[in-house]
Scaffold this active site. Structure first.
Site, PDB file in Angstrom:
ATOM      1  N   HIS A 204      70.162  62.389  82.255  1.00 53.64           N
ATOM      2  CA  HIS A 204      69.020  63.323  82.341  1.00 53.64           C
ATOM      3  C   HIS A 204      68.845  64.001  83.689  1.00 53.64           C
ATOM      4  O   HIS A 204      67.972  64.846  83.849  1.00 53.64           O
ATOM      5  CB  HIS A 204      67.711  62.622  81.951  1.00 53.64           C
TER       6      HIS A 204
HETATM    7  N1  UDP Z   1      64.291  53.883  79.360  1.00 58.35           N
HETATM    8  C1  UDP Z   1      63.717  53.603  78.134  1.00 58.35           C
HETATM    9  N2  UDP Z   1      64.147  54.312  77.037  1.00 58.35           N
HETATM   10  C2  UDP Z   1      65.137  55.252  77.113  1.00 58.35           C
HETATM   11  C3  UDP Z   1      65.718  55.513  78.377  1.00 58.35           C
HETATM   12  C4  UDP Z   1      65.254  54.820  79.481  1.00 58.35           C
HETATM   13  O1  UDP Z   1      62.843  52.735  78.027  1.00 58.35           O
HETATM   14  O2  UDP Z   1      65.488  55.848  76.094  1.00 58.35           O
HETATM   15  C5  UDP Z   1      63.823  53.125  80.527  1.00 58.35           C
HETATM   16  C6  UDP Z   1      64.910  52.408  81.266  1.00 58.35           C
HETATM   17  O3  UDP Z   1      65.200  51.164  80.685  1.00 58.35           O
HETATM   18  C7  UDP Z   1      64.348  52.316  82.663  1.00 58.35           C
HETATM   19  C8  UDP Z   1      63.537  53.586  82.797  1.00 58.35           C
HETATM   20  O4  UDP Z   1      63.292  54.038  81.468  1.00 58.35           O
HETATM   21  O5  UDP Z   1      63.507  51.226  82.793  1.00 58.35           O
HETATM   22  C9  UDP Z   1      64.330  54.591  83.560  1.00 58.35           C
HETATM   23  O6  UDP Z   1      63.788  55.817  83.433  1.00 58.35           O
HETATM   24  P1  UDP Z   1      64.588  57.171  83.620  1.00 58.35           P
HETATM   25  O7  UDP Z   1      66.022  56.933  83.356  1.00 58.35           O
HETATM   26  O8  UDP Z   1      63.873  58.180  82.797  1.00 58.35           O
HETATM   27  O9  UDP Z   1      64.300  57.551  85.138  1.00 58.35           O
HETATM   28  P2  UDP Z   1      64.943  57.178  86.536  1.00 58.35           P
HETATM   29  O10 UDP Z   1      64.996  55.685  86.638  1.00 58.35           O
HETATM   30  O11 UDP Z   1      66.277  57.810  86.628  1.00 58.35           O
HETATM   31  O12 UDP Z   1      63.988  57.770  87.514  1.00 58.35           O
END
Ligand code: UDP
Length: 359
Positions: A204
């Site tokens: 993403h």
């Molecule tokens: N996550 C979730 N469902 C999904 C994708 C991600 O619950 O379909 C959770 C994942 O396990 C983690 C968090 O969302 O705990 C990460 O969020 P994201 O990847 O959106 O953001 P980033 O960590 O890159 O800021």
């Protein structure tokens, strides 16, 4: 003692759920403001219900738009809220537009800013998240670092006061919810998956989704893999795949597409995966917490320990390298966990309590 917490995106709901419960036991009253960046059932509501997080008292409903405009709109709305109802401190998580907006308004109104997940650096200013991190840390009075690397990053920028290494709050979450996920999630049964026989992928970050050549290379690599790949698609990724007319790459015998998943399903899928392929900050660490090697679809990472320990491998944007990295992924070193002991929520709460008591 009353603080205002500003959250707006999926990972912030998860982090907040690990801290909010501890704050209330210490008598710290918390007003939760949801900016509305992630707003639908899959990206927002499900986390509040699954994680037992209190419903936000204030919902700003600010989403879409450019980063600058979104940040500015949240700032304007927050200023009104905080002037009306001034808290002892304002708490922000991570590196989103909500994080920076909260920090800016707090600093302008002379309200101390508390930053959870401080000191992380990718040293890549092309990432909007990196800009948000640097600015937020510079405006914060209490800075909670997840690692010693983060403490050193801040030290190099001359920030030492109010800095605490407390471990990673997302490790608390994985420890807390792993058992429940195993008991309650039926995702493996629903998808008819066997443990260690599939790959989990998430994509993403804007540099992957908004560049058609890069997005195409990633999807091509997924298609070329022999293993089944389960791909819960972020709304932005879904939109960009359609916009760049790359939907054909998803029509592959080994691809299983899903909507964004709830946290319990996600943790269950992670624990059973053979390899995790991701550009997410949270997911690359959760792979490690679950003992699963990861392929990181980025040139750099702020979670450098994963690469140093050999659990995460950074890959460039050509399909061949991605496929090769997936096929050769293996467990890294089993040294002491650099992300703490899973008691980050309690530790942060104690520091906040002590800080507010001395104001
Ligand atoms: N996550 C979730 N469902 C999904 C994708 C991600 O619950 O379909 C959770 C994942 O396990 C983690 C968090 O969302 O705990 C990460 O969020 P994201 O990847 O959106 O953001 P980033 O960590 O890159 O800021």
């Amino acid at each position: 003692m009353r603080i205002v917490t500003v959250i707006g995106a999926r990972p912030q709901f998860i982090k907040a759920s690990m801290l909010s419960s501890h704050l209330s036991t210490k008598g710290i009253e918390e007003t939760l403001i949801h900016t509305g960046q992630h707003f639908d059932r899959n990206m927002s509501d499900i986390f509040f219900s699954e994680l037992g997080l209190q419903a936000p008292q204030i919902l700003l409903d600010i989403n879409g738009d450019t980063n600058t405009r979104q940040t500015a709109r949240v700032m304007m709305a927050l200023e009104g809220q905080l002037r009306q109802n001034r808290p002892s401190a304002i708490l922000v998580y991570g590196d989103t537009n909500a994080t920076l907006a909260g920090a800016m308004v707090g600093a302008q109104l002379n309200i101390p800013v508390i930053h959870v997940e401080a000191g992380l650096r990718s040293y890549d200013r092309r990432m909007p998240e990196e800009i948000n991190r640097v600015l937020t840390d510079n405006l914060s009075s209490l800075l909670f670092c997840p690692t010693q690397t983060a403490v050193k990053n801040l030290e190099r920028e001359g920030i030492q006061e109010g800095v605490h290494d407390v471990g990673d709050i997302m490790y608390d979450a994985v420890l807390h919810f792993a058992g429940l996920a195993k008991e309650e999630s039926t995702i493996l049964e629903r998808l008819q998956f066997e443990e260690k026989k599939y790959i989990l992928a998430t994509v993403h970050r804007n540099f992957n989704t908004d560049d058609p050549a890069r997005l195409k290379a990633i999807l091509r690599a997924f298609k070329q893999c022999e293993e089944t790949i389960v791909f819960p698609m972020h709304p932005r990724t879904k939109k960009m795949i359609a916009q760049f007319e790359l939907n054909d790459y998803l029509q592959s015998r080994n691809m299983v597409l899903t909507e964004p998943l709830g946290y319990l399903d996600m943790i269950r899928l992670q624990a059973g995966a053979k390899v995790i392929v991701t550009d997410s900050g949270g997911v690359q660490k959760e792979a490690y917490f679950n003992g699963v090697p990861s392929v990181i679809l980025r040139e750099n990472t702020e979670w450098v320990e994963l690469v140093e320990l050999g659990w995460g491998k950074l890959v460039s944007n050509d399909s061949e390298s991605i496929v090769k990295a997936i096929q050769s992924a293996q467990a890294g070193e089993s040294k002491e966990n650099p992300y703490g002991k899973g008691n980050t929520g309690i530790s942060i709460t104690d520091h906040i309590h002590a800080y507010l008591s001395n104001l």
